[in-house]
Scaffold this motif. Structure first.
Motif, PDB file in Angstrom:
ATOM      1  N   LEU A   1       0.821  -1.216   0.000  1.00  0.00           N
ATOM      2  CA  LEU A   1       0.000   0.000   0.000  1.00  0.00           C
ATOM      3  C   LEU A   1       0.855   1.266   0.000  1.00  0.00           C
ATOM      4  O   LEU A   1       0.473   2.295   0.550  1.00  0.00           O
ATOM      5  N   GLY A   2       2.039   1.173  -0.592  1.00  0.00           N
ATOM      6  CA  GLY A   2       2.918   2.322  -0.669  1.00  0.00           C
ATOM      7  C   GLY A   2       3.690   2.620   0.585  1.00  0.00           C
ATOM      8  O   GLY A   2       4.412   3.628   0.654  1.00  0.00           O
ATOM      9  N   GLY A   3       3.586   1.767   1.614  1.00  0.00           N
ATOM     10  CA  GLY A   3       4.285   1.990   2.879  1.00  0.00           C
ATOM     11  C   GLY A   3       4.785   0.687   3.466  1.00  0.00           C
ATOM     12  O   GLY A   3       5.054  -0.272   2.737  1.00  0.00           O
ATOM     13  N   GLN A   4       4.898   0.634   4.788  1.00  0.00           N
ATOM     14  CA  GLN A   4       5.381  -0.548   5.486  1.00  0.00           C
ATOM     15  C   GLN A   4       4.288  -1.088   6.411  1.00  0.00           C
ATOM     16  O   GLN A   4       3.588  -0.321   7.074  1.00  0.00           O
TER      17      GLN A   4
ATOM     18  N   VAL B   1      -3.142  -5.552  11.712  1.00  0.00           N
ATOM     19  CA  VAL B   1      -2.183  -5.004  10.775  1.00  0.00           C
ATOM     20  C   VAL B   1      -1.946  -3.538  11.116  1.00  0.00           C
ATOM     21  O   VAL B   1      -2.900  -2.757  11.223  1.00  0.00           O
ATOM     22  N   ARG B   2      -0.690  -3.183  11.287  1.00  0.00           N
ATOM     23  CA  ARG B   2      -0.326  -1.787  11.528  1.00  0.00           C
ATOM     24  C   ARG B   2       0.522  -1.293  10.373  1.00  0.00           C
ATOM     25  O   ARG B   2       1.446  -1.980   9.944  1.00  0.00           O
ATOM     26  N   GLY B   3       0.175  -0.111   9.859  1.00  0.00           N
ATOM     27  CA  GLY B   3       0.872   0.421   8.698  1.00  0.00           C
ATOM     28  C   GLY B   3       1.440   1.796   8.961  1.00  0.00           C
ATOM     29  O   GLY B   3       0.894   2.571   9.735  1.00  0.00           O
ATOM     30  N   ALA B   4       2.539   2.095   8.292  1.00  0.00           N
ATOM     31  CA  ALA B   4       3.178   3.410   8.388  1.00  0.00           C
ATOM     32  C   ALA B   4       3.468   3.919   6.986  1.00  0.00           C
ATOM     33  O   ALA B   4       3.949   3.171   6.128  1.00  0.00           O
ATOM     34  N   GLY B   5       3.135   5.188   6.737  1.00  0.00           N
ATOM     35  CA  GLY B   5       3.379   5.780   5.438  1.00  0.00           C
ATOM     36  C   GLY B   5       2.504   5.229   4.332  1.00  0.00           C
ATOM     37  O   GLY B   5       2.909   5.183   3.169  1.00  0.00           O
TER      38      GLY B   5
ATOM     39  N   GLY C   1      -4.124  11.045   0.459  1.00  0.00           N
ATOM     40  CA  GLY C   1      -3.231  11.360   1.561  1.00  0.00           C
ATOM     41  C   GLY C   1      -2.399  10.155   1.954  1.00  0.00           C
ATOM     42  O   GLY C   1      -2.606   9.045   1.467  1.00  0.00           O
ATOM     43  N   ARG C   2      -1.466  10.397   2.837  1.00  0.00           N
ATOM     44  CA  ARG C   2      -0.636   9.330   3.392  1.00  0.00           C
ATOM     45  C   ARG C   2      -0.734   9.376   4.905  1.00  0.00           C
ATOM     46  O   ARG C   2      -0.933  10.439   5.488  1.00  0.00           O
ATOM     47  N   GLY C   3      -0.588   8.205   5.515  1.00  0.00           N
ATOM     48  CA  GLY C   3      -0.672   8.195   6.966  1.00  0.00           C
ATOM     49  C   GLY C   3      -0.409   6.833   7.559  1.00  0.00           C
ATOM     50  O   GLY C   3       0.144   5.946   6.908  1.00  0.00           O
TER      51      GLY C   3
ATOM     52  N   MET D   1      -4.023  10.604   8.963  1.00  0.00           N
ATOM     53  CA  MET D   1      -3.402  11.083   7.734  1.00  0.00           C
ATOM     54  C   MET D   1      -2.933  12.522   7.885  1.00  0.00           C
ATOM     55  O   MET D   1      -3.519  13.313   8.624  1.00  0.00           O
ATOM     56  N   THR D   2      -1.887  12.862   7.132  1.00  0.00           N
ATOM     57  CA  THR D   2      -1.416  14.239   7.033  1.00  0.00           C
ATOM     58  C   THR D   2      -1.514  14.677   5.579  1.00  0.00           C
ATOM     59  O   THR D   2      -1.479  13.854   4.657  1.00  0.00           O
ATOM     60  N   ALA D   3      -1.634  15.996   5.373  1.00  0.00           N
ATOM     61  CA  ALA D   3      -1.775  16.559   4.017  1.00  0.00           C
ATOM     62  C   ALA D   3      -2.860  15.807   3.253  1.00  0.00           C
ATOM     63  O   ALA D   3      -2.650  15.339   2.136  1.00  0.00           O
TER      64      ALA D   3
END
Length: 203
Positions: A106-109, A127-131, A146-148, A170-172
């Motif tokens: 999903l574009g992150g980790q 499931v925990r995701g970052a970015g 957005g990303r988060g 999420m930010t931005a």
């Protein structure tokens, strides 16, 4: 002994001992393979992909105990694509436990843990995701960008569509052209739509 053969149709190297003097065979085996198809072992398992792994299997043949490490270069879980998956698993009394796992998705980790009951085919996972790229998350409403970070619980049974709930931060962020510095939300998904428990927005 040591031999090369097939397990559930998959090529593997097996070494160790099998005791046949008991009422049921008892094993103490180490199994290694460089290309295992996860779906060949249990079609209802929500994890797919070609895996390299090593497992230590002990106990009676009908209900063994196993400890394993697995890596998957590319696969899927619950419809999400995973790359560079690394996982540690345990099998005890037909309950498969994902003790820890990490992957890019999903574009992150992502980091995950969970359990799969081989008898009932019920599973649950956290499931925990970052970015995370929010647009890559299944069933997120269109127009949300957005990303988060995310903390998500997935439950289900067999091939049925899973229930998903959790929290996003999420930010931005942007939703249908309206931007925000920060957005946090709680949600649940039950197979045909996504509902939000709350949405907090900082402009």
């Amino acid at each position: 002994y040591k031999t090369t053969g097939t397990i559930a149709g998959q090529q593997a190297t097996v070494s160790g001992r099998i005791a046949l003097h008991t009422s049921e065979p008892v094993v103490d085996l180490t199994v290694e393979s460089q290309e295992l198809d996860m779906a060949a072992f249990e079609p209802a398992l929500p994890l797919t992909g070609k895996a390299a792994g090593k497992a230590h299997v002990t106990g009676i043949i009908s209900n063994p105990h196993a400890e394993a490490t697995v890596t998957i270069a590319e696969g899927t879980i619950g419809g999400m694509t995973l790359t560079n998956l690394r996982a540690a698993l345990q099998l005890q009394d037909r309950l498969l436990t994902l003790q820890e796992a990490s992957a890019a998705s999903l574009g992150g980790q992502l980091q995950a843990s969970g359990q799969f009951d081989l008898a009932s085919r019920r599973y649950q996972a956290r499931v925990r995701g970052a970015g995370i790229d929010i647009t890559a998350v299944p069933s997120v409403p269109s127009g949300l960008y957005g990303r988060g970070d995310a903390d998500i619980v997935v439950t289900g049974q067999g091939a049925e569509r899973p229930a998903v709930s959790g929290a996003l931060s999420m930010t931005a962020a942007s939703w249908n052209g309206v931007t925000a510095e920060r957005v946090s939300a709680g949600f649940y998904y039950t197979g045909d739509k996504t509902e939000f428990d709350y949405i907090n927005v900082t402009a």
